[in-house]
Design a protein around this motif. Structure first.
Motif, short mmCIF file in Angstrom:
data_model
loop_
_atom_site.label_atom_id
_atom_site.label_comp_id
_atom_site.label_asym_id
_atom_site.label_seq_id
_atom_site.Cartn_x
_atom_site.Cartn_y
_atom_site.Cartn_z
N ARG A 164 30.63 33.79 -47.44
CA ARG A 164 29.95 33.26 -48.62
C ARG A 164 28.50 32.94 -48.30
N MET A 165 27.65 33.24 -49.25
CA MET A 165 26.21 33.11 -49.04
C MET A 165 25.72 31.72 -49.44
N ASP A 166 24.70 31.27 -48.78
CA ASP A 166 24.09 29.99 -49.14
C ASP A 166 23.10 30.24 -50.29
N GLU A 167 23.63 30.10 -51.50
CA GLU A 167 22.79 30.40 -52.67
C GLU A 167 21.81 29.27 -52.97
N VAL A 168 22.18 28.07 -52.55
CA VAL A 168 21.31 26.92 -52.79
C VAL A 168 20.00 27.09 -52.01
N GLN A 169 20.16 27.48 -50.74
CA GLN A 169 18.95 27.70 -49.93
C GLN A 169 18.09 28.82 -50.53
N ALA A 170 18.77 29.87 -51.00
CA ALA A 170 18.03 31.01 -51.57
C ALA A 170 17.18 30.57 -52.75
N ALA A 171 17.70 29.66 -53.56
CA ALA A 171 16.96 29.23 -54.75
C ALA A 171 15.92 28.16 -54.42
N ARG A 172 16.24 27.29 -53.45
CA ARG A 172 15.31 26.20 -53.12
C ARG A 172 14.09 26.68 -52.37
N LYS A 173 14.34 27.55 -51.40
CA LYS A 173 13.22 28.08 -50.61
C LYS A 173 13.24 29.58 -50.73
N PRO A 174 12.76 30.08 -51.87
CA PRO A 174 12.93 31.50 -52.12
C PRO A 174 12.18 32.39 -51.13
N VAL A 175 12.91 33.33 -50.54
CA VAL A 175 12.30 34.39 -49.74
C VAL A 175 12.63 35.68 -50.48
N VAL A 176 11.65 36.21 -51.18
CA VAL A 176 11.96 37.34 -52.06
C VAL A 176 11.27 38.63 -51.63
N ARG A 177 10.69 38.59 -50.43
CA ARG A 177 10.13 39.81 -49.85
C ARG A 177 10.11 39.66 -48.34
N TYR A 178 10.06 40.80 -47.67
CA TYR A 178 10.01 40.79 -46.21
C TYR A 178 8.60 40.51 -45.75
N GLN A 179 8.50 39.61 -44.78
CA GLN A 179 7.19 39.38 -44.18
C GLN A 179 7.33 39.32 -42.67
N THR A 180 6.39 39.95 -42.00
CA THR A 180 6.50 39.95 -40.53
C THR A 180 6.07 38.59 -39.98
N GLY B 21 16.90 37.42 -53.39
CA GLY B 21 16.34 36.59 -52.34
C GLY B 21 17.16 36.67 -51.06
N GLN B 22 16.50 36.35 -49.96
CA GLN B 22 17.17 36.37 -48.66
C GLN B 22 17.76 35.00 -48.37
N THR B 23 18.93 34.98 -47.75
CA THR B 23 19.53 33.73 -47.33
C THR B 23 20.44 34.01 -46.14
N VAL B 24 21.34 33.08 -45.84
CA VAL B 24 22.30 33.31 -44.75
C VAL B 24 23.70 32.99 -45.25
N ASP B 25 24.69 33.55 -44.58
CA ASP B 25 26.07 33.22 -44.96
C ASP B 25 26.55 32.03 -44.14
N GLU B 26 27.81 31.68 -44.28
CA GLU B 26 28.35 30.48 -43.60
C GLU B 26 28.20 30.54 -42.09
N ASP B 27 28.19 31.77 -41.56
CA ASP B 27 28.05 31.93 -40.11
C ASP B 27 26.59 32.12 -39.69
N GLY B 28 25.67 31.97 -40.64
CA GLY B 28 24.26 32.12 -40.31
C GLY B 28 23.77 33.55 -40.27
N VAL B 29 24.60 34.49 -40.75
CA VAL B 29 24.19 35.90 -40.77
C VAL B 29 23.26 36.14 -41.97
N ARG B 30 22.16 36.84 -41.73
CA ARG B 30 21.23 37.13 -42.82
C ARG B 30 21.90 37.96 -43.91
N GLY B 31 21.60 37.60 -45.14
CA GLY B 31 22.12 38.37 -46.26
C GLY B 31 21.28 38.12 -47.49
N PHE B 32 21.69 38.72 -48.60
CA PHE B 32 20.87 38.69 -49.81
C PHE B 32 21.71 38.32 -51.03
N VAL B 33 21.08 37.64 -51.98
CA VAL B 33 21.76 37.24 -53.22
C VAL B 33 20.81 37.37 -54.40
#
Lengths: 485, 448
Positions: A469-485, B297-309
């Motif tokens: 399961r993905m951390d959707e809260v983090q995705a919305a709070r600190k949006p990273v919506v593009r790749y940056q080096t 957006g980019q995020t991580v899963d429960e194990d800290g693996v990078r993923g997207f939602v």
């Protein structure tokens, strides 16, 4: 070698300066860039990836393997009609005579394309019981918006521009109120009764000379047919309002009943649902809109007309709401829908709806002993269950959905419609076999059992997917919506 | 009936009816009142078996003149570019095209990552901070930009150049009805936006100044000047652009644009008689939460693996209903993947090289055509891959005659600009050879 259970590198991370994946012929004209002022030129090149062709294919092949489509497995996502997407449609849409033609070619050079559009306009009018159909809208939501603009134009023409309210049942798709707002209307929610149908008394109380339209899905999002549709239509019409049919759920009605005969004035269809065009991971789709003749003069322009044996585009529509999308709609999608109608014919389309309804009722009865069935009557193309029993044991519908992933299924639609607690909305479609449905049913029963015996197995699901399961809260709070080096 | 798309056997049907507890399928439709039941068969054509179907569809397709049978000089928003073979192969993978919107990220990582990469590439090209995962098309994206600007500024006036694509302006007018926007159109001068008129029309009430560059006539607008006008008041600066041109031209992001939109059709998407194409929509960090449509957006899963939602969904219709920022709930995901594959195939070098090719060839053509008797090149401002020429005869007439020579002539500008009688908009992409351009000039010479 890329391990499937690890993260997949981004294409930018595979990039190596100097690699290319394209080829161009020798330049056969003089170079002329120096005539452009320096100030107009790009100073820093766009950081696009640099990969060789095999790396590119491996990257996208790897991505595709991390994705689930109808061809991968059962996809009973309610209200989305995830049926089989016939392969011949993909071939046909790629013929150069369809895929490599320009929208501004002389009409004489696109007679085949115009004929296809004209015949599709006619066929969809027949199927919905409407008088005319526009193919211009790109999606259901755009169809809704266009339909409401036509309703607005109609009321204004009748000198009733004060009608500023659109009535929407509480079981409606979220797009209905959103489209109404974009069309400049205020939305009034009509409650459902204990049978899951429109509460006619509540409707009566909200009808008045401010009513522009009632938007209705029939069968509704609970999969139930609005039995009192005739009475509802009469009430709305008596109040001076119009009836809008949200055709997202048309898979149950082909050749069985028609919105036009139920009293609807405007209808949209989602060709990517009922008419098998692929969903494409979110699009492109197509959402044609049909209207009764009273509204035909307001249709978006252009329409395709036939005179003798010649097809043409009609831009001379002074009362038209105007244009809603570039060119003539998502033509490539329309080609697929046309091909489907030609494949099925009248009996085939009717059989589609019969089988879709049979499949849904079968699954509903088989699952009813294990999950709460909120409405007893026969369903149409889809049905809803409530996870309320399981909720009491500490397992949420979301958990059940995630557990289904472990068995290779796409889960049903969840938490919609909003009026059913812990809702699971299941739509098998007519293209699924009994064996597939039986396997899904067995798994659902197993999960119901797990909820009682080993609830953590469900609560912590999925266990076998490439990511958890993905951390959707983090995705919305600190949006990273593009790749940056 | 037996059908290849429906696996139910008669035995299956009987077993299922028994489980349900009804005697026939008809009983499942018993709630539908008889008065609205459809009687008889729908009057549609009888079904075709697949071999007949293919024959029928080929016959229809072959009635059309295509880029395979004709040499095209048409552009006006839709272009014939070379589509590398890999593009078709990737988007034909049914894991992509038979999937729906990625609501379940655990089994949709492929789609989500492809969208994230698409967003990144579009940001790179446009010089903007944030892109969404695509819109219906460039024209509707422009209309969405205007409504976003109106929502941000709480103002209703949109000032737009007449050198913006006529269809995009038409859609904007349609949108304006529902949203109560006032649309002010600014005339052109020498094929570009009339800067003075633009300056006069923009004021404290302006929600956005909207231009297109390269504009509908192919000309590159003076974005530096226009930006000053746009930002002189509270309004937003909205630029519509051809993404391929940005391989060569300074991107609108470097001119401080607030919203940049366009259509990704030139990036590996077929003309398809006008659709489906793929709108893109970009903005700055400041306005990220106001952007319409889906965004990954980019995020991580429960194990800290990078993923997207799918993220920032609080803006969207299925949650906000009538308070949503837009009613749009889909995108053109598959075509966005096509564009991403195209951008990956061309890469950093290729996008520049192909853009330059378009420029060189278009300038060769304009020079060559200027030598044709009866042709006058009207474009005086710098252009990318499209220019305007005036003919000594009406364009629609010419185009019918050109067809007979296997040529799809340019766009008839008098369709949208009554003052531009006998003006043709000619598009030259990297596909046109010197030989084809010379032949076009020779044929015109013979007809004029």
């Amino acid at each position: 070698m890329i391990q499937e259970n690890q993260e997949q590198s981004l294409i930018f991370e595979r990039s190596e300066p100097g690699r290319i994946s394209y080829s161009l012929p020798e330049l056969d004209v003089p170079e002329t860039i120096d005539i452009l002022p320096q100030s107009m030129l790009r100073e820093q090149q766009a950081e696009l990836p640099e990969v060789a062709e095999l790396d590119l294919m491996r990257h996208y092949t790897a991505l595709s393997r991390r994705n689930h489509g109808v061809d991968n497995g059962f996809y009973p996502l309610g209200s989305c009609t995830m049926k089989y997407n016939p392969k011949v449609h993909e071939d046909v849409a790629r013929y150069a005579g369809f895929a490599q033609i320009h929208p501004y070619q002389p009409e004489s050079s696109v007679q085949g394309a115009l004929q296809l559009l004209y015949e599709l306009q006619q066929d969809l009018a027949v199927i919905t019981g409407m008088d005319e159909v526009t193919l211009q809208s790109a999606a259901g939501a755009q169809g809704e918006w266009a339909g409401l603009l036509m309703i607005r134009a109609y009321h204004e023409q009748c000198g009733e521009g004060q009608r500023n309210k659109v009535l929407v049942p509480d079981s409606a798709h979220g797009t209905n109120p959103a489209s109404a707002a974009v069309a400049g209307y205020e939305t009034i929610t009509i409650p459902s009764n204990e049978k899951g149908l429109v509460d006619v008394e509540a409707l009566k109380a909200r009808l008045g000379d401010d009513t522009a339209a009632l938007m209705l899905t029939n069968p509704n999002t609970l999969g139930l047919f609005e039995e009192e549709i005739k009475e509802i239509a009469e009430l709305v019409h008596e109040a001076g309002g119009l009836l809008y049919y949200d055709g997202a759920n048309a898979n149950a009605i082909l050749g069985i009943t028609r919105p036009g005969d139920m009293g609807f004035d405007v209808v949209h269809l989602n060709l990517h649902k009922t008419f098998t065009t692929p969903h494409g991971g979110g699009g492109p789709g197509a959402g044609p809109v049909g209207v009764k003749k009273e509204l035909a003069s307001f249709l978006p322009r252009p329409m395709v007309r036939k005179k003798g044996e010649t097809y043409s585009l009609d831009f001379q529509m002074p009362q038209s709401i105007g244009r809603i999308k570039g060119f003539y709609g998502n033509f490539g999608i329309l080609v697929r829908a046309y091909t489907y109608i030609r494949t099925m014919g009248p009996d085939g389309l009717r059989a589609v709806s019969e089988n879709a309804v049979l499949n849904a009722n079968y699954m509903m009865r088989k699952l009813a002993p294990y999950y709460q069935l909120p409405f007893e009557q026969h369903c149409k193309h889809e049905f809803v269950l409530s996870g309320s029993k399981q909720k009491k044991l500490g397992v949420r519908t979301l958990d059940i959905a995630k557990r289904l992933l472990d068995f290779g299924f796409h889960p049903p639609t969840i938490y919609f419609p909003l009026i059913v607690d812990e809702c699971l909305m299941i739509e098998p479609t007519e293209t699924e076999s009994k064996e597939t449905m039986d396997y899904f049913i067995d798994v659902m029963i197993q999960i119901a059992n797990e909820v009682e015996v080993t609830p953590e197995l469900v609560q912590e699901a999925p266990h076998h997917t490439i990511v958890k399961r993905m951390d959707e809260v983090q995705a919305a709070r600190k949006p990273v919506v593009r790749y940056q080096t | 009936m037996k059908h290849r798309y429906m696996p139910m056997t008669e035995q299956n049907r009987q077993d299922m009816l028994k489980t349900i507890g009804v005697k026939d399928i008809e009983e499942l439709f018993s709630e539908i009142p008889a008065s609205v039941r459809y009687q008889g068969r729908l009057p549609l054509a009888e079904p075709l078996a697949e071999p007949e179907l293919v024959k029928h569809m080929k016959r229809l397709a072959n009635k059309n003149a295509s880029f395979d049978t004709h040499v095209s000089f048409l552009g006006a928003g839709v272009y014939e570019h070379y589509i590398p073979s890999v593009v078709g192969h990737v988007i034909s993978r049914s894991e992509f095209y038979t999937a729906y919107t990625p609501y379940q990220p655990e089994i949709s990582q492929g789609e989500l990552q492809a969208m994230f990469e698409f967003q990144t590439m579009i940001c790179q090209l446009t010089g903007m901070d944030v892109a969404n995962s695509s819109m219906y098309d460039g024209s509707t994206a422009l209309a969405e930009a205007a409504s976003m600007a109106s929502a941000i500024t709480k103002l209703k006036k949109i000032v737009i150049s007449r050198a913006v694509h006529p269809e995009a302006r038409e859609i904007l007018h349609t949108n304006a009805k529902g949203l109560g926007l006032e649309i002010i159109e600014i005339d052109t001068h020498n094929g570009v936006t009339d800067i003075e008129a633009l300056s006069k029309a923009s004021d404290e009430q302006t929600a956005a100044v909207v231009v297109q560059s390269p504009n509908f006539f192919g000309a590159i607008e003076d974005l530096a000047e226009i930006e000053k006008i746009a930002h002189a008041h509270k309004g937003l600066f909205v630029v519509s652009t051809n993404p391929l041109s940005l391989g060569l031209l300074k991107p609108p992001g470097e001119y401080a644009a607030d919203i940049v939109v366009g259509d990704a059709q030139p990036l590996g998407i077929g003309a398809s008689f006008g659709g489906p194409h793929c709108g893109f929509f970009t903005t700055t960090k400041k306005y990220m939460r106001r952007i319409p449509g889906r965004i990954v957006g980019q995020t991580v899963d429960e194990d800290g693996v990078r993923g997207f939602v799918l993220t920032l969904q609080a803006r969207e219709q299925h949650i906000r209903r009538d308070k949503a920022t837009s009613n749009i709930c889909s995108n053109q995901a598959l075509n966005a993947i096509a564009a991403a594959v195209y951008m990956s195939a061309l890469g950093k070098q290729g996008i520049k090289e192909v853009a330059e090719r378009n420029f060189h060839k278009a300038h060769y053509a304009s020079k060559r055509l200027s030598q044709v008797r009866g042709v006058e090149i009207v474009s005086t401002s710098p252009f990318f891959n499209e220019f305007v020429m005036k003919l000594s005869r009406p364009v629609s007439e010419m185009n019918e005659e050109l067809l007979a020579h296997g040529i799809l002539g340019g766009y008839d500008l008098s369709r949208d600009y009554p003052e531009l009688k006998q003006h043709m908009l000619v598009a030259i992409t990297e596909m046109r050879t010197k030989e084809e351009m010379d032949h076009f000039a020779d044929v015109l010479e013979g007809l004029l």
